[in-house]
Design a protein around this motif. Structure first.
Motif, PDB file in Angstrom:
ATOM      1  N   GLU A  30      30.846  33.953  33.754  1.00  0.00           N
ATOM      2  CA  GLU A  30      31.951  33.085  34.160  1.00  0.00           C
ATOM      3  C   GLU A  30      33.234  33.890  34.321  1.00  0.00           C
ATOM      4  O   GLU A  30      33.975  33.718  35.305  1.00  0.00           O
ATOM      5  CB  GLU A  30      32.145  31.986  33.112  1.00  0.00           C
ATOM      6  CG  GLU A  30      33.309  31.038  33.406  1.00  0.00           C
ATOM      7  CD  GLU A  30      33.645  30.145  32.224  1.00  0.00           C
ATOM      8  OE1 GLU A  30      33.752  28.921  32.426  1.00  0.00           O
ATOM      9  OE2 GLU A  30      33.812  30.678  31.105  1.00  0.00           O
ATOM     10  N   SER A  31      33.498  34.786  33.375  1.00  0.00           N
ATOM     11  CA  SER A  31      34.703  35.620  33.445  1.00  0.00           C
ATOM     12  C   SER A  31      34.652  36.550  34.650  1.00  0.00           C
ATOM     13  O   SER A  31      35.672  36.755  35.334  1.00  0.00           O
ATOM     14  CB  SER A  31      34.843  36.443  32.158  1.00  0.00           C
ATOM     15  OG  SER A  31      34.889  35.603  31.016  1.00  0.00           O
ATOM     16  N   LEU A  32      33.469  37.105  34.938  1.00  0.00           N
ATOM     17  CA  LEU A  32      33.319  37.973  36.105  1.00  0.00           C
ATOM     18  C   LEU A  32      33.622  37.216  37.397  1.00  0.00           C
ATOM     19  O   LEU A  32      34.287  37.741  38.307  1.00  0.00           O
ATOM     20  CB  LEU A  32      31.903  38.546  36.145  1.00  0.00           C
ATOM     21  CG  LEU A  32      31.560  39.428  37.351  1.00  0.00           C
ATOM     22  CD1 LEU A  32      32.460  40.666  37.377  1.00  0.00           C
ATOM     23  CD2 LEU A  32      30.088  39.835  37.326  1.00  0.00           C
ATOM     24  N   LEU A  33      33.170  35.973  37.486  1.00  0.00           N
ATOM     25  CA  LEU A  33      33.437  35.150  38.669  1.00  0.00           C
ATOM     26  C   LEU A  33      34.930  34.863  38.811  1.00  0.00           C
ATOM     27  O   LEU A  33      35.472  34.895  39.924  1.00  0.00           O
ATOM     28  CB  LEU A  33      32.647  33.845  38.586  1.00  0.00           C
ATOM     29  CG  LEU A  33      31.127  33.975  38.701  1.00  0.00           C
ATOM     30  CD1 LEU A  33      30.451  32.649  38.342  1.00  0.00           C
ATOM     31  CD2 LEU A  33      30.725  34.397  40.112  1.00  0.00           C
ATOM     32  N   VAL A  34      35.597  34.585  37.697  1.00  0.00           N
ATOM     33  CA  VAL A  34      37.032  34.326  37.749  1.00  0.00           C
ATOM     34  C   VAL A  34      37.786  35.580  38.179  1.00  0.00           C
ATOM     35  O   VAL A  34      38.705  35.518  39.016  1.00  0.00           O
ATOM     36  CB  VAL A  34      37.545  33.821  36.387  1.00  0.00           C
ATOM     37  CG1 VAL A  34      39.065  33.709  36.391  1.00  0.00           C
ATOM     38  CG2 VAL A  34      36.927  32.476  36.043  1.00  0.00           C
ATOM     39  N   LEU A  72      40.846  38.759  42.225  1.00  0.00           N
ATOM     40  CA  LEU A  72      40.956  39.953  43.068  1.00  0.00           C
ATOM     41  C   LEU A  72      40.853  39.596  44.544  1.00  0.00           C
ATOM     42  O   LEU A  72      41.545  40.188  45.385  1.00  0.00           O
ATOM     43  CB  LEU A  72      39.875  40.964  42.680  1.00  0.00           C
ATOM     44  CG  LEU A  72      39.999  41.555  41.270  1.00  0.00           C
ATOM     45  CD1 LEU A  72      38.830  42.482  40.965  1.00  0.00           C
ATOM     46  CD2 LEU A  72      41.313  42.311  41.115  1.00  0.00           C
ATOM     47  N   ALA A  73      39.987  38.625  44.874  1.00  0.00           N
ATOM     48  CA  ALA A  73      39.846  38.215  46.283  1.00  0.00           C
ATOM     49  C   ALA A  73      41.143  37.596  46.791  1.00  0.00           C
ATOM     50  O   ALA A  73      41.580  37.887  47.925  1.00  0.00           O
ATOM     51  CB  ALA A  73      38.692  37.217  46.416  1.00  0.00           C
ATOM     52  N   VAL A  82      44.327  39.457  49.570  1.00  0.00           N
ATOM     53  CA  VAL A  82      44.923  38.849  50.764  1.00  0.00           C
ATOM     54  C   VAL A  82      46.441  38.728  50.629  1.00  0.00           C
ATOM     55  O   VAL A  82      47.176  38.938  51.594  1.00  0.00           O
ATOM     56  CB  VAL A  82      44.291  37.458  51.014  1.00  0.00           C
ATOM     57  CG1 VAL A  82      44.914  36.801  52.249  1.00  0.00           C
ATOM     58  CG2 VAL A  82      42.782  37.569  51.178  1.00  0.00           C
ATOM     59  N   VAL A  83      46.917  38.368  49.441  1.00  0.00           N
ATOM     60  CA  VAL A  83      48.350  38.080  49.253  1.00  0.00           C
ATOM     61  C   VAL A  83      48.959  38.987  48.179  1.00  0.00           C
ATOM     62  O   VAL A  83      49.677  38.534  47.310  1.00  0.00           O
ATOM     63  CB  VAL A  83      48.565  36.592  48.884  1.00  0.00           C
ATOM     64  CG1 VAL A  83      48.204  35.701  50.030  1.00  0.00           C
ATOM     65  CG2 VAL A  83      47.763  36.212  47.641  1.00  0.00           C
ATOM     66  N   TRP A  84      48.702  40.281  48.252  1.00  0.00           N
ATOM     67  CA  TRP A  84      49.184  41.195  47.210  1.00  0.00           C
ATOM     68  C   TRP A  84      50.705  41.299  47.231  1.00  0.00           C
ATOM     69  O   TRP A  84      51.313  41.573  48.264  1.00  0.00           O
ATOM     70  CB  TRP A  84      48.568  42.579  47.403  1.00  0.00           C
ATOM     71  CG  TRP A  84      48.880  43.504  46.264  1.00  0.00           C
ATOM     72  CD1 TRP A  84      49.945  44.336  46.148  1.00  0.00           C
ATOM     73  CD2 TRP A  84      48.134  43.646  45.056  1.00  0.00           C
ATOM     74  NE1 TRP A  84      49.921  45.002  44.940  1.00  0.00           N
ATOM     75  CE2 TRP A  84      48.807  44.593  44.255  1.00  0.00           C
ATOM     76  CE3 TRP A  84      46.962  43.069  44.575  1.00  0.00           C
ATOM     77  CZ2 TRP A  84      48.345  44.986  43.010  1.00  0.00           C
ATOM     78  CZ3 TRP A  84      46.499  43.467  43.328  1.00  0.00           C
ATOM     79  CH2 TRP A  84      47.180  44.404  42.558  1.00  0.00           C
ATOM     80  N   CYS A 123      51.080  40.690  37.743  1.00  0.00           N
ATOM     81  CA  CYS A 123      51.157  39.723  36.650  1.00  0.00           C
ATOM     82  C   CYS A 123      49.842  38.976  36.488  1.00  0.00           C
ATOM     83  O   CYS A 123      49.366  38.759  35.366  1.00  0.00           O
ATOM     84  CB  CYS A 123      52.279  38.714  36.917  1.00  0.00           C
ATOM     85  SG  CYS A 123      53.912  39.425  37.003  1.00  0.00           S
ATOM     86  N   ALA A 124      49.256  38.545  37.619  1.00  0.00           N
ATOM     87  CA  ALA A 124      48.010  37.781  37.558  1.00  0.00           C
ATOM     88  C   ALA A 124      46.874  38.613  36.978  1.00  0.00           C
ATOM     89  O   ALA A 124      46.076  38.121  36.160  1.00  0.00           O
ATOM     90  CB  ALA A 124      47.648  37.277  38.955  1.00  0.00           C
ATOM     91  N   VAL A 125      46.777  39.871  37.395  1.00  0.00           N
ATOM     92  CA  VAL A 125      45.711  40.747  36.866  1.00  0.00           C
ATOM     93  C   VAL A 125      45.921  40.987  35.379  1.00  0.00           C
ATOM     94  O   VAL A 125      44.964  40.918  34.581  1.00  0.00           O
ATOM     95  CB  VAL A 125      45.687  42.079  37.646  1.00  0.00           C
ATOM     96  CG1 VAL A 125      44.719  43.053  36.985  1.00  0.00           C
ATOM     97  CG2 VAL A 125      45.283  41.840  39.105  1.00  0.00           C
ATOM     98  N   ALA A 126      47.174  41.266  34.972  1.00  0.00           N
ATOM     99  CA  ALA A 126      47.450  41.481  33.545  1.00  0.00           C
ATOM    100  C   ALA A 126      47.157  40.223  32.745  1.00  0.00           C
ATOM    101  O   ALA A 126      46.580  40.292  31.638  1.00  0.00           O
ATOM    102  CB  ALA A 126      48.915  41.893  33.365  1.00  0.00           C
TER     103      ALA A 126
END
Length: 523
Positions: free
Chosen positions: A9-13, A18-19, A23-25, A31-34
């Protein structure tokens, strides 16, 4: 010990995060990755607290904490909304998207800090990750938000803290920590928006549709809090209490909610609503059709209860029987999405208010229908209804309605978004009405190969993906406003990721899946 299903589940999230940011980096991507990394570690602290009974409140059993998937929903919604509105040149809603993303990150960070703070011994690595994530988020907010926007974010956080303390205490075992973050975070944001717009109402007359949802949600929440406190001191099951309940509901509705709505829309709400509902012949046809479907749903409830009485008192509705309501809801929403989305918006708000009001009647045993509702709805309980409230039907309505309510109409030229974004209002229909329903029906009847670490089947997931692709094709045929602009690969990837998430999540899929599909389609 690392749970295999939670890891997948965590891998899918993480894949969704990342997807979207591929697109909108921008600066919020860091912040979202951290936030995702620290929520992943904090999630296991929550899971350990739930297993050991060390959590502050009583949360729903038979499920993990769901902190990671819930933590990313509001921030990702804000990020994709910001990008869509920036592309459309709507600065106000671009700033609004930034506020939504910042608020979601701060709420998720608060829930992680709470888990770390009550874990003994203090988890050093998780503390460091939470500190790093918090520093990145606060630094980004400092350079992205104005002073008034910072105050707005802090206001939502304050409301969230107080609502969590009150509702999680009054409603034990109704939510997981992740579900509490989504539901109470959403209510907190709506309450803050209503207060803000009420104070600024003299700046201009707004669209009544924009205010209807805010007032309805805040009104039913305040109504529930009022009667919860009141019935601490008196027995709610007596005729005197029931008469008082109905009288005070009328007083609060006509004396508080209606004047509040009148102040916002600058006209009589009841007259406006009647004029809106019967404005065109198409709306009249839709209302008659929806009335028929509502009667059909009630007929299913009465029939299944009569069947239980004739067979056995321990008879419970099967998974397939519960999915009848999914088919009925799909039949309800699709014509509304095609022919009149504004009417569907208002009808969904009214239906939500009625559902919550009926749940108050059932929960408080209000005469003359409280005990009857308890008996009728007990047939459709499952393991997710472990608390004092029955919420699955409300979650189904929310899952279908949230993509309609959260659709950025002001940032959509000609009422629709380009590419895959044109399917955003259909996210609930695709993820819950089609995908979840087909997966449950085919998985429970023909599924043999189970996904590792879960009861869901490979056959159910594959048929769900196939059914959603067919549904997209039918939408293209019947809804002329949808133009996908060759974004078929992204749609297939989005549908596949959300279907896999359905197979592995233990959270309320009716609430979580449509939001993730909406995020992917808006990216």
């Amino acid at each position: 010990m690392w749970n295999k299903a939670v890891l997948v589940e965590s891998l899918l999230v993480f894949t969704v995060v990342l997807a979207v940011h591929a697109v909108v980096w921008d600066r919020f991507s860091w912040c979202a990755v951290a936030l995702a990394v620290q929520a992943f570690y904090a999630q296991f602290k929550w899971d350990r607290l739930l297993q050991q009974g060390g959590a502050v409140f009583q949360f729903r059993g038979a499920a993990n904490s769901g902190l990671l998937p819930a933590s990313m929903v509001i921030p990702l919604l804000g990020v994709v909304m910001k990008e869509r509105c920036r592309a459309a040149g709507i600065v106000y809603f671009e700033r609004f998207g930034i506020v939504v993303a910042s608020t979601g990150m701060l709420l998720a960070l608060f829930l992680s800090v709470l888990a770390v703070g009550i874990t003994k011994p203090v988890p050093t690595n998780t503390c460091i990750l939470t500190g790093v994530a918090g520093s990145v988020i606060i630094y980004t907010m400092k350079h992205s938000l104005t002073v008034s926007e910072v105050i707005e974010v802090l206001e939502v956080l304050l409301i969230f803290v107080y609502l969590s303390m009150i509702l999680l205490y009054l409603l034990p075992r109704c939510f997981t920590p992740g579900e509490a973050l989504l539901v109470l975070g959403g209510v907190s944001f709506v309450l803050n928006q209503l207060i803000k717009r009420s104070l600024n109402v003299m700046e201009g007359r707004g669209d009544p549709i924009d205010f209807f949802l805010l007032v309805a949600v805040v009104g039913v929440v305040l109504l529930g809090l009022f009667f919860t406190v009141l019935f601490i001191f008196m027995d709610s099951g007596t005729w005197i209490s029931s008469m008082f309940f109905h009288m005070m509901t009328a007083v609060l509705g006509l004396g508080v909610i209606m004047p509040w709505l009148y102040r916002l829309i600058q006209r009589n709400p009841l007259f406006w609503l009647l004029q809106f509902l019967f404005q065109t012949q198409t709306r009249l046809y839709l209302l008659v059709y929806w009335t028929f479907l509502a009667a059909l749903a009630c007929g299913v409830v009465f029939y299944q209860n009569a069947k239980r009485s004739s067979e056995s008192k321990k008879h419970q509705a099967s998974t397939i029987t519960r999915k009848y309501f999914h088919f009925i809801v799909v039949a309800t929403y699709v014509p509304g999405l095609i022919y009149d989305r504004q009417l569907l918006y208002i009808a969904a708000v009214l239906c939500l208010a009625v559902f919550i009001f009926l749940e108050y009647v059932r929960y408080f045993r209000i005469k003359p229908f409280g005990q009857t509702l308890r008996h009728l709805l007990s047939l459709f309980l499952d393991e997710r209804d472990s608390g004092p409230l029955i919420l699955t039907h409300i979650y189904l309505l929310l899952g279908m309605s949230l993509p309609v309510w959260l659709f950025p109409r002001s940032c959509a030229p000609k009422g629709t978004l380009p590419g895959a974004g044109a399917l955003v209002p259909y996210s609930g229909v695709l993820a819950v009405g089609v995908g979840d329903t087909i997966a449950s029906v085919f998985g429970s009847t023909m599924g043999e190969i189970k996904w590792p670490g879960t009861k869901k089947t490979f056959e159910g997931t594959m048929t769900a993906i196939f059914a959603q692709i067919i549904a997209v094709a039918l939408i293209l045929i019947f809804d002329s406003s949808v133009n996908l602009n060759s974004s078929y690969a992204w749609i297939l990837a989005s549908v596949s990721l959300v279907s896999l998430l359905e197979a592995y999540t233990t959270q309320i899929d009716n609430l979580l899946l449509p939001l993730y599909l909406q995020i992917m389609l808006m990216a």
